[in-house]
Design an enzyme around this catalytic site. Structure first.
Site, mmCIF file in Angstrom:
data_model
loop_
_atom_site.group_PDB
_atom_site.id
_atom_site.type_symbol
_atom_site.label_atom_id
_atom_site.label_comp_id
_atom_site.label_asym_id
_atom_site.label_seq_id
_atom_site.Cartn_x
_atom_site.Cartn_y
_atom_site.Cartn_z
ATOM 1 N N GLY A 185 0.794 -1.228 0.000
ATOM 2 C CA GLY A 185 0.000 0.000 0.000
ATOM 3 C C GLY A 185 0.817 1.263 0.000
ATOM 4 O O GLY A 185 0.273 2.368 0.147
ATOM 5 N N LYS A 203 5.837 19.319 -4.371
ATOM 6 C CA LYS A 203 6.189 19.687 -2.991
ATOM 7 C C LYS A 203 7.377 20.649 -2.956
ATOM 8 O O LYS A 203 7.397 21.596 -2.163
ATOM 9 C CB LYS A 203 6.482 18.427 -2.184
ATOM 10 C CG LYS A 203 5.268 17.518 -2.018
ATOM 11 C CD LYS A 203 5.647 16.175 -1.425
ATOM 12 C CE LYS A 203 4.435 15.265 -1.290
ATOM 13 N NZ LYS A 203 4.797 13.908 -0.825
#
Length: 427
Positions: A185, A203
């Site tokens: 995940g 970012k």
């Protein structure tokens, strides 16, 4: 009370709803007034979620939430550029404060959003857009304003940092570690944004905008992903005393900024070289404080929820106290964006060539013609059945444009079979 409207209730949204609901007494004490979740807008109201809110406040119409007079703070956690951008702009125009974790929207449209917020006397806060729970946005906006920030070096994508850590530790190839990250995940089914450096570029543009007070967009950031790295690169890096990380780097020189995201060799004794797995870290170098390292979990429900709720509390306090809102983002128009071609740094070359006398001299001549000098090299045979050898060349500092020319010339050299990789060195 102060009303909160939540748009999006995935992993992070559920964490925020839980924190506001279950920590109501603590938050009341922090703010001075009760914080109440007034409305929640989601795509599918019938879906089971990690935290279930009352059906009375759950709906599927975010525009209705934005226009609700009981909502003072709109929290956008749906992700993606559209319709998140339009909803944020509508909320601001409607006099609502906004909290978001949306790195793409802030990276691409931050300057417009900040300007509109100023006109409407509201705040837009976005601590969770970079580094999850690591407090880095607020220090850049407030705590470090007395400093002249020279550079930012960061590991700000947990997916790629996990993959690279495992490749280094397991001597495994990229595809194998990507599949493992997906099973756990840590990586999306379509990992392109992460592994090609796009997420980190969003970012870095946000961090650069705040650090240098310049309008740095994601398209201003040079971006190169990790997909060309192999287990051989990690073996040679270790032999040479380096780690390999996907670094996001921004530097200011006089009145210009250079932003870049790419794999880099870092000396093993540097702090960033020791940041492993899904952790994030941001190193800020300033004139007054030297180097500061912000380090911690960069994603996940609880870390990101922590940053979102902190922004909510920050805004709620100003509402509760009736104080004037600080204008946290004022940008300068006099700062240019530099091209990656102006970069000067050391480089790592890995290539395969004929294992014959004089080959290294021919390769060195090509590099020399481009103004690149060799610092050291490693040569290893490719097995008894092969007449070729693998060469790893470390250079002294060289210009990026010169390296680009050298790579093109080396590919035309008849004794060079292939160029396996070229990686920048950051020391």
């Amino acid at each position: 009370s102060i009303g909160v409207g939540l748009i999006g209730m995935g992993v992070v949204g559920s964490g925020v709803a839980r924190a506001i609901t279950e920590n109501s007494t603590v938050l009341h004490n922090h703010v001075g007034l009760p914080l109440k979740l007034m409305k929640v807008a989601v795509r599918d109201t019938s879906k089971q979620r990690e935290f279930m809110v009352s059906r009375n406040i759950l709906g599927d119409n975010p525009e209705e939430l934005i226009n609700d007079e009981s909502v003072n703070i709109v929290v956008e956690l749906m992700g993606g550029e559209h319709p998140a951008l339009e909803l944020i702009l509508a909320a601001v125009k409607n006099g609502k404060h906004v909290v978001t974790a949306n790195k793409e929207v802030i990276s691409k449209h931050g300057s417009h959003i900040f300007s509109l917020a100023r006109e409407n006397n509201v705040r837009v806060l976005f601590e969770a857009s970079v580094g999850g729970g690591i407090p880095i946005i607020s220090p850049l906006m407030r705590d470090l304003v007395a400093n002249n920030i020279k550079s930012i070096k960061a590991i700000i994508n947990g997916t790629t940092n996990y993959i690279l850590t495992r490749m280094a530790n397991e001597q495994a190839d990229y595809q194998q570690m990507l599949q493992e990250a997906q099973k756990l995940g840590y990586a999306e089914s379509d990992p392109t944004s992460d592994v090609e450096g796009v997420d980190a570029a969003y970012k870095l543009s946000i961090l650069s905008t705040l650090a240098f007070r310049a309008n740095v967009k994601d398209t201003d950031i040079f971006t190169e992903g990790i997909t060309n790295l192999t287990d051989k690169d990690f073996l040679y890096a270790k032999e040479l005393g380096y780690s390999i990380k996907l670094l996001a780097i921004a530097t200011r020189t006089d009145s210009s900024v250079l932003g870049r995201v790419h794999p880099a060799l870092i000396p093993e004794d540097q702090m960033l070289a020791k940041v492993d797995d899904v952790l994030n870290a941001v190193e800020v170098e300033t004139d007054l404080l030297g180097k500061l390292l912000f380090h911690g979990p960069g994603a996940g429900s609880m870390p990101t929820s922590s940053a979102v709720v902190a922004d909510i509390v920050n805004i709620a306090r100003t509402i509760s106290d009736g104080t004037d809102l600080l204008d946290p983002v004022r940008l300068s128009d006099g700062i240019d964006i530099r091209s990656i071609d102006t970069l000067i740094t050391k480089y790592y070359f890995r290539l395969e060539a004929e294992d014959q006398p004089g080959v290294l001299a021919r390769i060195a001549a090509v590099l020399g013609d481009c103004g690149i000098s060799i610092s050291s090299f490693i040569q290893k045979g490719l097995g008894d059945q092969s007449t070729d050898a693998e060469l790893v060349i470390m250079t002294h500092e060289a210009n990026e444009s010169s390296v680009t020319r050298a790579v093109s010339s080396l590919r035309e050299l008849d004794v060079v079979r292939m160029i396996g990789n070229v990686i920048r060195v950051v020391e």
